[in-house]
Design a protein around this motif. Structure first.
Motif, PDB file in Angstrom:
ATOM      1  N   LEU A 254       0.845  -1.187   0.000  1.00 12.59           N
ATOM      2  CA  LEU A 254       0.000   0.000   0.000  1.00 12.59           C
ATOM      3  C   LEU A 254       0.885   1.243   0.000  1.00 12.59           C
ATOM      4  CD1 LEU A 254      -2.686  -1.043   2.642  1.00 12.59           C
ATOM      5  CD2 LEU A 254      -2.810  -1.298   0.155  1.00 12.59           C
ATOM      6  N   GLY A 255       0.272   2.414  -0.177  1.00 11.50           N
ATOM      7  CA  GLY A 255       1.023   3.656  -0.183  1.00 11.50           C
ATOM      8  C   GLY A 255       1.255   4.185   1.220  1.00 11.50           C
ATOM      9  N   HIS A 256       2.074   5.239   1.302  1.00  7.34           N
ATOM     10  CA  HIS A 256       2.382   5.843   2.600  1.00  7.34           C
ATOM     11  C   HIS A 256       1.133   6.410   3.266  1.00  7.34           C
ATOM     12  CE1 HIS A 256       6.561   5.209   2.070  1.00  7.34           C
ATOM     13  NE2 HIS A 256       6.734   6.110   1.131  1.00  7.34           N
ATOM     14  N   THR A 257       0.137   6.773   2.473  1.00  7.18           N
ATOM     15  CA  THR A 257      -1.064   7.387   3.037  1.00  7.18           C
ATOM     16  C   THR A 257      -2.126   6.358   3.420  1.00  7.18           C
ATOM     17  OG1 THR A 257      -1.984   7.660   0.813  1.00  7.18           O
ATOM     18  CG2 THR A 257      -0.730   9.498   1.716  1.00  7.18           C
ATOM     19  N   ASP A 258      -1.882   5.100   3.103  1.00  3.51           N
ATOM     20  CA  ASP A 258      -2.857   4.050   3.369  1.00  3.51           C
ATOM     21  C   ASP A 258      -2.306   3.091   4.410  1.00  3.51           C
ATOM     22  OD1 ASP A 258      -4.543   5.013   1.301  1.00  3.51           O
ATOM     23  OD2 ASP A 258      -3.342   3.929  -0.173  1.00  3.51           O
ATOM     24  N   SER A 259      -3.106   2.767   5.393  1.00  2.00           N
ATOM     25  CA  SER A 259      -2.649   1.846   6.424  1.00  2.00           C
ATOM     26  C   SER A 259      -3.797   0.962   6.871  1.00  2.00           C
ATOM     27  CB  SER A 259      -2.097   2.611   7.631  1.00  2.00           C
ATOM     28  OG  SER A 259      -1.822   1.725   8.692  1.00  2.00           O
ATOM     29  N   LEU A 260      -3.458  -0.305   7.114  1.00  2.00           N
ATOM     30  CA  LEU A 260      -4.422  -1.236   7.698  1.00  2.00           C
ATOM     31  C   LEU A 260      -4.143  -1.446   9.174  1.00  2.00           C
ATOM     32  CD1 LEU A 260      -4.414  -3.953   4.870  1.00  2.00           C
ATOM     33  CD2 LEU A 260      -5.731  -1.825   5.016  1.00  2.00           C
ATOM     34  N   GLY A 261      -3.189  -0.666   9.721  1.00  2.00           N
ATOM     35  CA  GLY A 261      -2.821  -0.831  11.114  1.00  2.00           C
ATOM     36  C   GLY A 261      -1.860  -1.990  11.300  1.00  2.00           C
ATOM     37  N   ALA A 262      -1.570  -2.304  12.541  1.00  4.53           N
ATOM     38  CA  ALA A 262      -0.589  -3.341  12.844  1.00  4.53           C
ATOM     39  C   ALA A 262      -1.172  -4.746  12.799  1.00  4.53           C
ATOM     40  CB  ALA A 262       0.018  -3.084  14.224  1.00  4.53           C
ATOM     41  N   ASP A 263      -2.495  -4.887  12.810  1.00  3.97           N
ATOM     42  CA  ASP A 263      -3.130  -6.208  12.851  1.00  3.97           C
ATOM     43  C   ASP A 263      -4.265  -6.303  11.835  1.00  3.97           C
ATOM     44  OD1 ASP A 263      -1.700  -7.529  15.045  1.00  3.97           O
ATOM     45  OD2 ASP A 263      -2.556  -5.941  16.258  1.00  3.97           O
ATOM     46  N   PRO A 264      -3.975  -6.231  10.538  1.00  2.00           N
ATOM     47  CA  PRO A 264      -5.046  -6.340   9.547  1.00  2.00           C
ATOM     48  C   PRO A 264      -5.579  -7.767   9.485  1.00  2.00           C
ATOM     49  CG  PRO A 264      -2.912  -6.327   8.477  1.00  2.00           C
ATOM     50  CD  PRO A 264      -2.657  -6.072   9.930  1.00  2.00           C
ATOM     51  N   LEU A 267      -3.967 -10.744   7.215  1.00  2.00           N
ATOM     52  CA  LEU A 267      -2.659 -10.347   6.724  1.00  2.00           C
ATOM     53  C   LEU A 267      -1.730 -10.103   7.902  1.00  2.00           C
ATOM     54  CD1 LEU A 267      -3.804  -7.726   4.054  1.00  2.00           C
ATOM     55  CD2 LEU A 267      -2.986 -10.040   3.567  1.00  2.00           C
ATOM     56  N   GLU A 268      -0.430 -10.156   7.637  1.00  2.00           N
ATOM     57  CA  GLU A 268       0.550  -9.818   8.660  1.00  2.00           C
ATOM     58  C   GLU A 268       1.392  -8.652   8.168  1.00  2.00           C
ATOM     59  OE1 GLU A 268       2.680 -13.429   9.230  1.00  2.00           O
ATOM     60  OE2 GLU A 268       3.827 -13.250   7.363  1.00  2.00           O
ATOM     61  N   LEU A 269       1.687  -7.749   9.064  1.00  2.00           N
ATOM     62  CA  LEU A 269       2.475  -6.569   8.721  1.00  2.00           C
ATOM     63  C   LEU A 269       3.948  -6.926   8.686  1.00  2.00           C
ATOM     64  CD1 LEU A 269       2.533  -3.462   8.259  1.00  2.00           C
ATOM     65  CD2 LEU A 269       2.714  -3.211  10.733  1.00  2.00           C
ATOM     66  N   ARG A 270       4.650  -6.496   7.642  1.00  2.00           N
ATOM     67  CA  ARG A 270       6.097  -6.705   7.523  1.00  2.00           C
ATOM     68  C   ARG A 270       6.789  -5.345   7.493  1.00  2.00           C
ATOM     69  NH1 ARG A 270       7.012 -12.020   5.568  1.00  2.00           N
ATOM     70  NH2 ARG A 270       9.230 -11.553   5.963  1.00  2.00           N
ATOM     71  N   HIS A 271       8.014  -5.302   8.000  1.00  2.00           N
ATOM     72  CA  HIS A 271       8.787  -4.059   8.026  1.00  2.00           C
ATOM     73  C   HIS A 271      10.234  -4.391   7.701  1.00  2.00           C
ATOM     74  CE1 HIS A 271      10.698  -0.549  10.463  1.00  2.00           C
ATOM     75  NE2 HIS A 271      10.568  -0.239   9.189  1.00  2.00           N
ATOM     76  N   THR A 272      10.643  -4.110   6.460  1.00  2.00           N
ATOM     77  CA  THR A 272      12.032  -4.259   6.045  1.00  2.00           C
ATOM     78  C   THR A 272      12.361  -3.119   5.086  1.00  2.00           C
ATOM     79  OG1 THR A 272      11.595  -5.596   4.060  1.00  2.00           O
ATOM     80  CG2 THR A 272      11.829  -6.790   6.146  1.00  2.00           C
ATOM     81  N   HIS A 273      13.641  -2.862   4.874  1.00  2.00           N
ATOM     82  CA  HIS A 273      14.085  -1.887   3.878  1.00  2.00           C
ATOM     83  C   HIS A 273      13.443  -0.514   4.085  1.00  2.00           C
ATOM     84  CE1 HIS A 273      14.550  -5.920   2.119  1.00  2.00           C
ATOM     85  NE2 HIS A 273      15.621  -5.435   1.517  1.00  2.00           N
ATOM     86  N   HIS A 274      13.141  -0.170   5.357  1.00  2.00           N
ATOM     87  CA  HIS A 274      12.490   1.098   5.692  1.00  2.00           C
ATOM     88  C   HIS A 274      11.108   1.212   5.039  1.00  2.00           C
ATOM     89  CE1 HIS A 274      16.258   2.398   7.463  1.00  2.00           C
ATOM     90  NE2 HIS A 274      16.870   2.103   6.339  1.00  2.00           N
ATOM     91  N   ALA A 275      10.464   0.086   4.823  1.00  2.00           N
ATOM     92  CA  ALA A 275       9.137   0.080   4.193  1.00  2.00           C
ATOM     93  C   ALA A 275       8.219  -0.850   4.974  1.00  2.00           C
ATOM     94  CB  ALA A 275       9.230  -0.391   2.735  1.00  2.00           C
ATOM     95  N   PHE A 276       6.942  -0.484   5.035  1.00  2.00           N
ATOM     96  CA  PHE A 276       5.915  -1.344   5.600  1.00  2.00           C
ATOM     97  C   PHE A 276       5.074  -1.919   4.462  1.00  2.00           C
ATOM     98  CE2 PHE A 276       6.959   1.172   9.309  1.00  2.00           C
ATOM     99  CZ  PHE A 276       6.874   0.248  10.336  1.00  2.00           C
ATOM    100  N   TYR A 277       4.735  -3.179   4.599  1.00  2.00           N
ATOM    101  CA  TYR A 277       3.888  -3.835   3.613  1.00  2.00           C
ATOM    102  C   TYR A 277       3.249  -5.036   4.308  1.00  2.00           C
ATOM    103  CZ  TYR A 277       8.343  -6.362   3.205  1.00  2.00           C
ATOM    104  OH  TYR A 277       9.499  -7.031   3.475  1.00  2.00           O
TER     105      TYR A 277
END
Length: 474
Positions: A254-264, A267-277
């Motif tokens: 998703l984009g920087h302006t879109d978020s599903l929060g930490a517990d969608p 889905l599971e939230l990932r954080h690598t390479h200074h990016a959330f997906y």
């Protein structure tokens, strides 16, 4: 109001604008705020006159049955089409180094890779996915398929042509440009190996489409900076469709302006390479660990009779930062909780000891990269040190991790205004205003800059009014 003849100029009133907004939401799933009325009014008036209809007749025609050519004209006028190749490079690094290797390994039996770009505009994102896949699979024998969908037919015509200006390649690495783009006059034409595996089709995200959203078919889905423009119902439905359409182990960006929060959900939230997906858990994987409903640091239950912490918070509210720090330093040794370290970091930042505050924020992030408050603290420190671009990234992360967090939205708005970006400022101010009524009192104390909820609300409204006078619409 709005009942004038098709031969003359109709008078567009509030009722007509409200009806127009409702119909756009119904037909396209797009949401418009009260600030958009000044821009929607002349568009409604223009389209009614173009159709030689009164406003009443035009709106009635929109309501009663599909009107494909008129909706195409409205989409062309209302779409946001700014994009370029490899936009937000940190996400493409995560794609190349994390998502694609995993999906290639998972698909080694089928030797097929499928990717989807939602709201692809003029095609740069879809082609960027195709290039990334071709570079990850340089040998033949794999079936790579990239589909780009968008509601704007004019943009899709440009995408199909595969011809782009140098401006669209402004973030494209030189080696990628030399390999996959060929000069064509003053522009660049994509290599046939990329266009051959990339297709485009018109699609309105407000509509169901069983074939497009067939379960478990995509390895990668990009849908960036779209959800913020959709009505809540359409956005929720789209997220559910995308999650279901991902293969187990597939990735959603998703984009920087879109978020599903930490517990969608799903889905599971990932954080690598200074990016959330996000990733759909692989088949048979244990469900993602659920974080507490209140994820910020002070949601933890306080230790019994933790008078030192309580007194330090009171001193923070009185802006007696040195006294509060001294009190924390003198307390008997106790196991520090994240909320204790956060309070210490906030006090250090307020006392001007930015180096120590930054180190505290980084330790909190190292312990839990999903701690929105730690990212907010880090952003405050970076901004105070003059590292504005890095601070913006941290504010975005804080807002991304906790979609209900109002204060990073406010800071993003103020920084955007400082740089003359009134459009972004207005959008962030509206988000901040929507979230301030539910903002936690402790968060306001920690990050509100000495302002209370009412004062912050007044500030947001004043800034938003200033944007309305100076800024251009979206």
């Amino acid at each position: 109001m709005g009942s004038g003849s098709g031969r003359g100029r109709a008078v567009t009133g509030e009722d007509e604008i409200t009806r127009f907004r409702e119909l756009l939401a119904r037909r396209l799933g797009w949401t418009f705020t009260d600030r958009d009325a000044a821009q929607l009014a002349p568009l409604l008036d223009e389209r009614a006159r173009h159709r030689r209809m009164s406003l009443t007749d035009y709106l009635h025609r929109m309501a009663v049955r599909p009107w494909a050519d008129e909706m195409a004209a409205l989409v062309e006028r209302l779409s946001i089409t700014e994009t370029y190749f490899f936009r937000h490079r940190e996400q493409f690094r995560a794609l190349r180094e994390e998502a694609l290797p995993e999906r290639i390994a998972a698909r080694s039996g089928q030797r097929a890779l499928r990717m989807l770009s939602v709201a692809c505009a003029s095609g740069e994102e879809a082609y960027s996915l195709a290039i990334a896949a071709r570079e990850a699979l340089p040998h033949s024998g794999w079936l790579i398929s990239v589909l780009g969908v968008d509601v704007n037919p004019v943009m899709l015509e440009q995408a199909t042509a595969g011809l782009y200006s140098a401006w669209s390649l402004r973030e494209t690495p030189d080696d990628v440009r030399r390999r996959w783009f060929h000069p064509d006059g003053s522009e660049y034409r994509l290599d046939a190996d990329v266009t051959r595996i990339t297709q485009f089709r018109q699609y309105n995200v407000a509509d169901p489409d069983e074939e497009l959203w067939r379960p478990s078919q995509y390895d990668i889905i990009f849908c960036r900076n779209l959800l913020m423009y959709l009505t809540p119902g359409v956005a929720s439905s789209l997220v559910s469709r995308m999650a279901a359409a991902l293969a187990p182990g597939g990735y959603l960006f998703l984009g920087h302006t879109d978020s599903l929060g930490a517990d969608p959900a799903g889905l599971e939230l990932r954080h690598t390479h200074h990016a959330f997906y996000y990733r759909r858990p692989p088949a048979g994987a244990p469900p993602p660990v659920q974080r507490p409903a209140l994820a910020w640091a002070w949601a933890e239950p306080a230790p019994p009779a933790d008078e030192v912490y309580t007194k330090a918070v009171v001193l923070l509210g009185e802006e007696r930062f040195a006294d509060a720090l001294a009190l924390l330093t003198q307390r008997p040794p106790v196991p520090e909780r994240p909320r204790d370290r956060l309070l210490r970091g906030v006090l250090l930042a307020q006392a001007g000891r930015l180096g120590e505050a930054t180190e505290t924020a980084r330790r909190l992030i190292d312990e839990d990269g999903l701690n929105a408050d730690a990212h907010q603290l880090h952003a405050v420190c970076l901004e105070g040190a003059g590292e504005v671009e890095a601070a913006i990234g941290q504010y975005r992360l804080a807002a991304y991790l906790d979609p209900g967090f109002a204060l990073p939205r406010l800071r993003l708005a103020q920084l955007a205004r400082r740089h003359g970006d009134e459009r972004t400022a207005a959008a962030e101010l509206e988000r901040a205003l929507a979230r301030l009524p539910g903002e936690d009192e402790m968060r306001i104390l920690f990050f509100g800059g000495g302002f209370g909820r009412i004062a912050l609300t007044v500030l947001c409204r004043a800034e938003l009014e200033a944007c309305g006078r100076q800024g251009a619409w979206r």
